[in-house]
Design an enzyme around this catalytic site. Structure first.
Site, PDB file in Angstrom:
ATOM      1  N   GLU A   1      43.979  10.865 -29.517  1.00 60.70           N
ATOM      2  CA  GLU A   1      42.772  10.117 -29.140  1.00 60.70           C
ATOM      3  C   GLU A   1      42.589   8.901 -30.051  1.00 60.70           C
ATOM      4  OE1 GLU A   1      41.111  10.587 -26.425  1.00 60.70           O
ATOM      5  OE2 GLU A   1      42.230  12.392 -25.946  1.00 60.70           O
TER       6      GLU A   1
ATOM      7  N   TRP B   1      44.732   6.434 -28.659  1.00 63.88           N
ATOM      8  CA  TRP B   1      44.261   5.870 -27.373  1.00 63.88           C
ATOM      9  C   TRP B   1      43.488   4.580 -27.626  1.00 63.88           C
ATOM     10  CZ3 TRP B   1      44.552   5.732 -22.247  1.00 63.88           C
ATOM     11  CH2 TRP B   1      45.042   6.818 -21.543  1.00 63.88           C
TER      12      TRP B   1
ATOM     13  N   TRP C   1      36.591   2.005 -18.145  1.00 68.26           N
ATOM     14  CA  TRP C   1      36.077   1.729 -16.797  1.00 68.26           C
ATOM     15  C   TRP C   1      37.206   1.497 -15.801  1.00 68.26           C
ATOM     16  CZ3 TRP C   1      31.556   2.630 -14.572  1.00 68.26           C
ATOM     17  CH2 TRP C   1      30.505   2.970 -15.403  1.00 68.26           C
TER      18      TRP C   1
ATOM     19  N   TRP D   1      32.978  -1.582 -10.919  1.00 67.61           N
ATOM     20  CA  TRP D   1      33.024  -1.024 -12.273  1.00 67.61           C
ATOM     21  C   TRP D   1      32.454  -1.987 -13.309  1.00 67.61           C
ATOM     22  CZ3 TRP D   1      35.881  -3.751 -15.854  1.00 67.61           C
ATOM     23  CH2 TRP D   1      36.847  -4.628 -15.360  1.00 67.61           C
TER      24      TRP D   1
ATOM     25  N   ASN E   1      32.532  11.897 -23.818  1.00 73.20           N
ATOM     26  CA  ASN E   1      33.623  11.290 -23.038  1.00 73.20           C
ATOM     27  C   ASN E   1      33.766  11.892 -21.640  1.00 73.20           C
ATOM     28  OD1 ASN E   1      36.046   9.617 -22.701  1.00 73.20           O
ATOM     29  ND2 ASN E   1      37.097  11.594 -22.701  1.00 73.20           N
TER      30      ASN E   1
ATOM     31  N   TRP F   1      33.322  -3.355  -1.847  1.00 71.96           N
ATOM     32  CA  TRP F   1      32.261  -2.593  -2.484  1.00 71.96           C
ATOM     33  C   TRP F   1      31.060  -2.525  -1.546  1.00 71.96           C
ATOM     34  CZ3 TRP F   1      34.046  -0.187  -6.603  1.00 71.96           C
ATOM     35  CH2 TRP F   1      35.105  -0.750  -7.328  1.00 71.96           C
TER      36      TRP F   1
HETATM   37  C1  LIG Z   1      33.894   4.670 -18.790  1.00 73.98           C
HETATM   38  C2  LIG Z   1      34.245   4.825 -20.256  1.00 73.98           C
HETATM   39  C3  LIG Z   1      33.767   3.900 -21.182  1.00 73.98           C
HETATM   40  C4  LIG Z   1      34.085   4.036 -22.544  1.00 73.98           C
HETATM   41  N1  LIG Z   1      33.600   3.108 -23.432  1.00 73.98           N
HETATM   42  C5  LIG Z   1      33.914   3.206 -24.750  1.00 73.98           C
HETATM   43  C6  LIG Z   1      33.444   2.249 -25.685  1.00 73.98           C
HETATM   44  O1  LIG Z   1      32.775   1.278 -25.350  1.00 73.98           O
HETATM   45  N2  LIG Z   1      33.749   2.448 -27.001  1.00 73.98           N
HETATM   46  C7  LIG Z   1      34.504   3.501 -27.429  1.00 73.98           C
HETATM   47  O2  LIG Z   1      34.747   3.627 -28.635  1.00 73.98           O
HETATM   48  N3  LIG Z   1      34.995   4.391 -26.548  1.00 73.98           N
HETATM   49  C8  LIG Z   1      34.714   4.292 -25.230  1.00 73.98           C
HETATM   50  N4  LIG Z   1      35.201   5.226 -24.355  1.00 73.98           N
HETATM   51  C9  LIG Z   1      36.128   6.257 -24.837  1.00 73.98           C
HETATM   52  C10 LIG Z   1      35.492   7.578 -25.300  1.00 73.98           C
HETATM   53  O3  LIG Z   1      34.581   8.043 -24.352  1.00 73.98           O
HETATM   54  C11 LIG Z   1      34.799   7.470 -26.653  1.00 73.98           C
HETATM   55  O4  LIG Z   1      35.648   6.861 -27.596  1.00 73.98           O
HETATM   56  C12 LIG Z   1      34.429   8.856 -27.180  1.00 73.98           C
HETATM   57  O5  LIG Z   1      33.588   9.525 -26.271  1.00 73.98           O
HETATM   58  C13 LIG Z   1      33.728   8.712 -28.518  1.00 73.98           C
HETATM   59  O6  LIG Z   1      33.288   9.956 -28.992  1.00 73.98           O
HETATM   60  P1  LIG Z   1      33.957  10.618 -30.265  1.00 73.98           P
HETATM   61  O7  LIG Z   1      34.003   9.639 -31.374  1.00 73.98           O
HETATM   62  O8  LIG Z   1      33.250  11.893 -30.515  1.00 73.98           O
HETATM   63  O9  LIG Z   1      35.429  10.869 -29.747  1.00 73.98           O
HETATM   64  P2  LIG Z   1      36.574  11.867 -30.219  1.00 73.98           P
HETATM   65  O10 LIG Z   1      36.908  12.715 -29.049  1.00 73.98           O
HETATM   66  O11 LIG Z   1      36.221  12.557 -31.466  1.00 73.98           O
HETATM   67  O12 LIG Z   1      37.812  10.904 -30.459  1.00 73.98           O
HETATM   68  C14 LIG Z   1      38.057  10.286 -31.726  1.00 73.98           C
HETATM   69  C15 LIG Z   1      38.182   8.788 -31.556  1.00 73.98           C
HETATM   70  O13 LIG Z   1      39.286   8.472 -30.715  1.00 73.98           O
HETATM   71  C16 LIG Z   1      38.973   7.324 -29.925  1.00 73.98           C
HETATM   72  N5  LIG Z   1      38.978   7.698 -28.504  1.00 73.98           N
HETATM   73  C17 LIG Z   1      38.769   8.926 -27.975  1.00 73.98           C
HETATM   74  N6  LIG Z   1      38.891   8.875 -26.637  1.00 73.98           N
HETATM   75  C18 LIG Z   1      39.174   7.600 -26.320  1.00 73.98           C
HETATM   76  C19 LIG Z   1      39.418   6.919 -25.091  1.00 73.98           C
HETATM   77  N7  LIG Z   1      39.405   7.546 -23.925  1.00 73.98           N
HETATM   78  N8  LIG Z   1      39.644   5.587 -25.138  1.00 73.98           N
HETATM   79  C20 LIG Z   1      39.677   4.915 -26.324  1.00 73.98           C
HETATM   80  N9  LIG Z   1      39.473   5.523 -27.514  1.00 73.98           N
HETATM   81  C21 LIG Z   1      39.227   6.838 -27.512  1.00 73.98           C
HETATM   82  C22 LIG Z   1      37.564   6.874 -30.321  1.00 73.98           C
HETATM   83  O14 LIG Z   1      37.683   5.858 -31.295  1.00 73.98           O
HETATM   84  C23 LIG Z   1      36.968   8.147 -30.901  1.00 73.98           C
HETATM   85  O15 LIG Z   1      35.951   7.904 -31.850  1.00 73.98           O
HETATM   86  C24 LIG Z   1      34.902   5.110 -22.974  1.00 73.98           C
HETATM   87  C25 LIG Z   1      35.373   6.034 -22.030  1.00 73.98           C
HETATM   88  C26 LIG Z   1      35.042   5.896 -20.696  1.00 73.98           C
HETATM   89  C27 LIG Z   1      35.557   6.910 -19.712  1.00 73.98           C
END
Ligand SMILES: Cc1cc2nc3c(=O)[nH]c(=O)nc-3n(C[C@H](O)[C@H](O)[C@H](O)COP(=O)(O)OP(=O)(O)OC[C@H]3O[C@@H](n4cnc5c(N)ncnc54)[C@H](O)[C@@H]3O)c2cc1C
Length: 482
Positions: A283, A286, A391, A368, A350, A314
């Protein structure tokens, strides 16, 4: 005697900050500055929730610098103009910063580098483990699918473990002399940046958050001691604290991804991590994949990566539906719970981000970009790279995207990942007394019980709207890609 400028941007920390480490070593006096730049896409121009976080993050950084005998200065305006003024007012001969990667900032920074070439600007990587031009396919092109991106990154880290070495907080951060400080007419106070809104909604939003570098470090340690061991399962359960909640800290650079992986590995190789730990490391990477996509496909900020989607039909007249989605009043409990969590806390789980995004795009047929904008304004972790990727991924038009025809059923998602309905009951108190069987589909309650609950009927029929989305998708499916 050498006087330098350290320009803080998306790196609001003292530990593992390569620009600060170099500047502290090479300069006798250091002017530490943050510029609120109206053209900036990375930090300042994000939404209201992010600006609140930024205010508190800068407060914390200022306190840390003061503890070191230094000071954080603030200025507002186009970065190049401000820096030129600061250089002339302070007599600085050097300048240092950590790089950012969104297209507008890259162009701006290039021109600043040229304009300030006399100072030989030194720039560093403080935001990512691999910069977007580093982890490429063997033919030099960027990855568009995550699994090979991750494999290549993991292999590179195996060969180059030093990449995860972190830098200590500088022992000494040279302060600016009083004479130089008094000449800084271009500077304002943190309050004058007006990052906080006039109305006080932000206080309740931040009640469950601790902002700043020390809080970020503590959160890393807390998570790695406990929840990471159940991350594989826990990360899907929105009612639990199964994820790290590090995203805003990472976005503002209060902690580096290098530090997080370093603490996760504790001298082990990536291959020695447990399954849950590996999933967490993936993650973290990612996020880097998102930065790589933004760098190589900058048009994806507002255009679909898959050009077929430019012709997607749309729905028309969607204002009311969009408003109801934003307010958490769609009548679909897990969607409304997510949107209300976002509004109240500036964050959303997430799994639920994917569900609410899928509902907006595929059930309401709203582009989106409208959802991306709302998230950008309301998330404390709003990040151009991750948000656009998230998105587009959900819409099926981005890199490594979920196919468009795979449409989340929010009821089944709720029943699977919020089995007891605890998450829904927490955020949708109207449903607090509803039995588990109906909490994700209150429309199936008998009419008399329903009439006693002040909760909207679903905006659209889930089955019919799904069919409508599939029809729109079929229309573009066979069209030529550019
Ligand atoms: C529609 C949509 C919009 C999103 N917008 C953002 C946003 O604006 N900013 C953002 O940081 N994340 C975004 N995410 C990704 C993800 O949802 C969040 O990073 C995550 O929920 C943050 O919570 P956490 O720190 O507890 O994540 P954890 O699950 O603990 O993951 C650790 C770190 O890994 C990174 N990470 C995890 N999942 C993703 C992912 N799918 N994409 C990119 N990085 C990821 C983040 O930096 C996160 O803090 C988005 C996902 C979706 C589906």
């Amino acid at each position: 005697m050498s006087r330098g400028i350290l320009w803080f941007r998306q790196d609001l920390r003292l530990r593992d900050n390569p620009a600060l480490a170099a500047a502290s070593k090479e300069c006798d006096e250091l002017l530490c500055v943050f510029i609120d730049d109206p053209q900036d896409q990375t930090i300042s121009q994000l939404g209201a929730a992010s600006r609140v976080w930024l205010h508190h993050s800068l407060t914390a950084l200022q306190a840390s610098l003061r503890k070191k005998g230094s000071e954080l200065y603030f200025a507002q305006g186009p970065s190049q103009e401000v820096l030129e003024e600061l250089i002339s007012q302070s007599g600085a001969q050097r300048i240092y910063w950590n790089r950012c990667y969104d297209p507008v900032t890259i162009e701006r920074d290039k021109s600043i580098k040229t304009a300030l070439s006399d100072l030989q600007p030194r720039t560093f990587n403080g935001l990512l483990i691999h910069e977007p031009w580093e982890n490429l396919k063997s033919d030099g092109s960027p990855y568009r699918v995550y699994t090979p991106y991750w494999r290549a990154a993991a292999t590179a880290l195996g060969k180059e473990p030093d990449r995860l070495q972190t830098l200590n907080m500088p022992r000494n951060i040279p302060a600016l002399s009083d004479v130089a400080a008094q000449a800084l007419a271009a500077c304002v106070s943190l309050e004058q940046l007006e990052l906080l809104p006039c109305r006080d909604w932000h206080e309740s939003m931040l009640k469950d958050w601790q902002v700043g570098e020390d809080a970020a470090q503590a959160q890393v340690e807390r998570f790695l001691k406990s929840a990471v061991h159940g991350y594989d399962e826990g990360r899907n359960l929105p009612a639990e604290q199964g994820t790290s909640r590090l995203s805003p800290h990472l976005h503002f650079g209060e902690v580096s991804p290098r530090h997080i992986l370093n603490r996760l590995l504790l001298e082990r190789r990536l291959s020695a991590l447990s399954e849950s730990e590996t999933t967490f490391a993936k993650e973290i990477l990612w996020r880097e994949f998102a930065y790589s996509l933004l760098f190589h496909f900058p048009q994806t900020i507002d255009e679909p990566l898959d050009p077929r989607f430019r012709k997607f039909e749309w729905a028309e007249q969607t204002d009311e539906h969009l408003r109801r989605w934003q307010r958490g009043m769609t009548g679909v409990p897990i969607v409304d719970a997510g949107m209300r969590e976002l509004y109240a806390t500036g964050w959303m789980h997430n799994r639920v981000r994917m569900i609410v995004a899928s509902y907006l795009i595929k059930n309401l047929l709203i582009p989106w970009q409208a959802g991306e904008q709302w998230f950008r304004d309301k998330l404390v972790d709003a990040d151009l790279a991750s948000n656009c990727m998230g998105w587009q991924w959900t819409a099926g038009c981005g890199a490594d995207a979920a196919p468009f025809f795979r449409i989340f059923n929010p009821v089944l998602q709720g029943e699977k990942f919020d089995k007891q309905g605890d998450y829904v009951r927490r955020w949708v108190p109207e449903l607090a007394e509803v039995a588990k069987k109906y909490v994700h589909k209150p429309w199936e309650l008998d009419a008399q019980t329903r009439s006693g609950i002040d909760y909207p009927e679903p905006l659209v029929d889930l089955k019919q709207s799904r069919e409508r989305a599939l029809t729109s998708f079929t229309a573009i499916k066979g069209t030529k890609t550019a």
